[in-house]
Motif scaffolding. Structure first.
Motif, short mmCIF file in Angstrom:
data_model
loop_
_atom_site.label_atom_id
_atom_site.label_comp_id
_atom_site.label_asym_id
_atom_site.label_seq_id
_atom_site.Cartn_x
_atom_site.Cartn_y
_atom_site.Cartn_z
N VAL A 1 3.62 22.76 30.30
CA VAL A 1 2.72 23.72 30.92
C VAL A 1 3.41 24.20 32.19
N MET A 2 3.85 25.46 32.17
CA MET A 2 4.58 26.03 33.32
C MET A 2 3.58 26.69 34.25
N VAL A 3 3.13 25.93 35.24
CA VAL A 3 2.17 26.47 36.20
C VAL A 3 2.89 26.94 37.46
N ALA A 4 4.10 26.48 37.67
CA ALA A 4 4.82 26.78 38.91
C ALA A 4 4.95 28.27 39.15
N ALA A 5 4.82 28.64 40.41
CA ALA A 5 5.07 30.02 40.84
C ALA A 5 6.56 30.10 41.17
N VAL A 6 7.36 30.23 40.11
CA VAL A 6 8.82 30.24 40.29
C VAL A 6 9.21 31.55 40.97
N ALA A 7 10.02 31.46 42.02
CA ALA A 7 10.47 32.69 42.69
C ALA A 7 11.31 33.51 41.73
N ASP A 8 11.01 34.78 41.62
CA ASP A 8 11.78 35.65 40.70
C ASP A 8 13.17 35.96 41.25
N TYR A 9 13.32 35.88 42.57
CA TYR A 9 14.60 36.22 43.21
C TYR A 9 15.01 35.14 44.20
N ASN B 1 16.42 35.14 39.64
CA ASN B 1 16.45 33.75 39.18
C ASN B 1 16.26 33.76 37.67
N PRO B 2 16.73 32.73 36.98
CA PRO B 2 16.47 32.66 35.54
C PRO B 2 14.97 32.49 35.29
N ASP B 3 14.49 33.02 34.18
CA ASP B 3 13.10 32.82 33.77
C ASP B 3 13.06 31.53 32.94
N ILE B 4 12.55 30.47 33.53
CA ILE B 4 12.60 29.15 32.90
C ILE B 4 11.78 29.15 31.61
N LEU B 5 10.58 29.69 31.67
CA LEU B 5 9.69 29.67 30.50
C LEU B 5 10.32 30.42 29.32
N SER B 6 10.93 31.58 29.59
CA SER B 6 11.58 32.33 28.51
C SER B 6 12.70 31.52 27.87
N VAL C 1 2.90 26.44 27.24
CA VAL C 1 1.82 27.20 27.90
C VAL C 1 2.38 27.80 29.19
N GLY C 2 2.13 29.09 29.38
CA GLY C 2 2.53 29.76 30.62
C GLY C 2 1.31 30.27 31.35
N PHE C 3 1.51 30.68 32.57
CA PHE C 3 0.46 31.29 33.37
C PHE C 3 0.87 32.74 33.67
N ALA C 4 -0.10 33.60 33.82
CA ALA C 4 0.19 34.97 34.24
C ALA C 4 -0.84 35.38 35.28
N ALA D 1 1.55 40.55 26.02
CA ALA D 1 2.97 40.93 26.02
C ALA D 1 3.82 39.74 26.46
N LYS D 2 3.33 38.98 27.46
CA LYS D 2 4.07 37.82 27.97
C LYS D 2 4.15 36.70 26.94
N LEU D 3 3.07 36.54 26.15
CA LEU D 3 3.03 35.53 25.09
C LEU D 3 4.21 35.74 24.14
N ALA E 1 6.96 37.90 24.72
CA ALA E 1 8.24 38.01 25.42
C ALA E 1 8.79 36.63 25.80
N LYS E 2 7.91 35.71 26.18
CA LYS E 2 8.37 34.40 26.63
C LYS E 2 8.33 33.36 25.51
N GLY E 3 7.85 33.75 24.34
CA GLY E 3 7.87 32.84 23.19
C GLY E 3 7.01 31.61 23.39
O1 C5P Z 1 6.72 36.86 34.38
P1 C5P Z 1 5.77 36.08 35.20
O2 C5P Z 1 6.37 35.57 36.50
O3 C5P Z 1 4.44 36.74 35.41
O4 C5P Z 1 5.46 34.81 34.30
C1 C5P Z 1 4.73 33.73 34.77
C2 C5P Z 1 5.03 32.53 33.93
O5 C5P Z 1 6.44 32.37 33.74
C3 C5P Z 1 4.55 31.25 34.58
O6 C5P Z 1 4.20 30.33 33.55
C4 C5P Z 1 5.79 30.81 35.37
O7 C5P Z 1 5.77 29.41 35.59
C5 C5P Z 1 6.91 31.22 34.44
N1 C5P Z 1 8.16 31.63 35.14
C6 C5P Z 1 9.32 30.92 34.91
N2 C5P Z 1 10.49 31.30 35.54
C7 C5P Z 1 10.50 32.37 36.37
C8 C5P Z 1 9.33 33.12 36.60
C9 C5P Z 1 8.18 32.71 35.97
O8 C5P Z 1 9.30 29.95 34.15
N3 C5P Z 1 11.65 32.71 36.97
#
Ligand code: C5P
Length: 200
Positions: A84-92, A116-121, A133-136, A148-150, A152-154
């Motif tokens: 379950v990816m709840v973290a607010a991962v920094a995009d940059y 930054n890499p998209d970990i969930l993707s 499970v991801g959060f949006a 769309a995120k469901l 795109a992120k598989g």
């Molecule tokens: O694309 P967006 O940031 O809205 O997607 C949110 C989801 O993707 C959350 O579950 C977040 O934990 C995950 N995420 C991630 N890696 C990132 C950005 C978001 O795993 N760099």
């Protein structure tokens, strides 16, 4: 099941004393970790810097940056049944970390950021059996963006929330899966956590 939960913000260093981050408190992820523990699962919680203490009875893995979080999650991914990816991962993140403390100078400062890499993707591409499970957090067009995120992120489910959720106890949520959408209006984070664990 073995359940991995990520929580909190990540912290992206500018120099040795400054960083970029978000206002994520980690509470939602901690609630999910506690609910999964209470349901009898073996829980690992990977979390960025937060003022709260993580729940007892779970394996804790504190991290700082998005790259640290990615490494901690990938290292454990093969052994878990659900993430379950709840973290607010920094995009940059800043392109480079300045050594020491940057001195102020006259005029503006152009700070270059890289993605930054998209970990969930990445988990969505690598997964073999894991339920994801991801959060949006969406300000508008929430349902369409969540669907769309469901894809795109598989992942198997996206939990939709809104900017009003940040720091709040009670909010309107929805869980989007390929079977449809379940609206959870006026729901506490603790009650949402129980629903998410039931879904796993
Ligand atoms: O694309 P967006 O940031 O809205 O997607 C949110 C989801 O993707 C959350 O579950 C977040 O934990 C995950 N995420 C991630 N890696 C990132 C950005 C978001 O795993 N760099």
């Amino acid at each position: 099941m073995r359940v991995l939960v990520t929580a909190g913000p990540t912290r992206e260093a500018i120099d040795d004393v400054r960083f970029l981050t978000s206002g994520s408190t980690g509470r939602m992820g901690f609630e999910i970790a506690a609910a999964a523990r209470d349901a009898g699962h073996d829980v690992t919680l990977v979390f960025g810097p937060v003022p709260l203490s993580p729940p007892d009875g779970v394996t804790v893995v504190p991290v700082v940056s998005a790259l640290d979080m990615r490494a901690a999650v990938l290292e454990r991914f093969d052994e878990v049944d659900a993430v379950v990816m709840v973290a607010a991962v920094a995009d940059y993140r800043p392109e480079e970390r300045i050594e020491g403390k940057r001195k102020k100078a006259d005029g503006p400062w152009d700070l270059r950021l890289v993605r930054n890499p998209d970990i969930l993707s990445e988990l969505g591409r690598r997964r073999t059996h894991q339920f994801l499970v991801g959060f949006a957090l969406e300000a508008e067009n929430g349902e369409a963006n969540a669907r769309a995120k469901l894809e795109a992120k598989g992942c198997d489910a996206i939990v939709l929330d809104s900017p009003a959720t940040v720091g709040a106890d009670v909010s309107d949520f929805a869980i989007v899966t390929r079977d449809g959408i379940e609206h959870l209006p006026n729901t506490t984070k603790a009650a949402l956590a129980v629903q998410i664990v039931a879904l796993l």
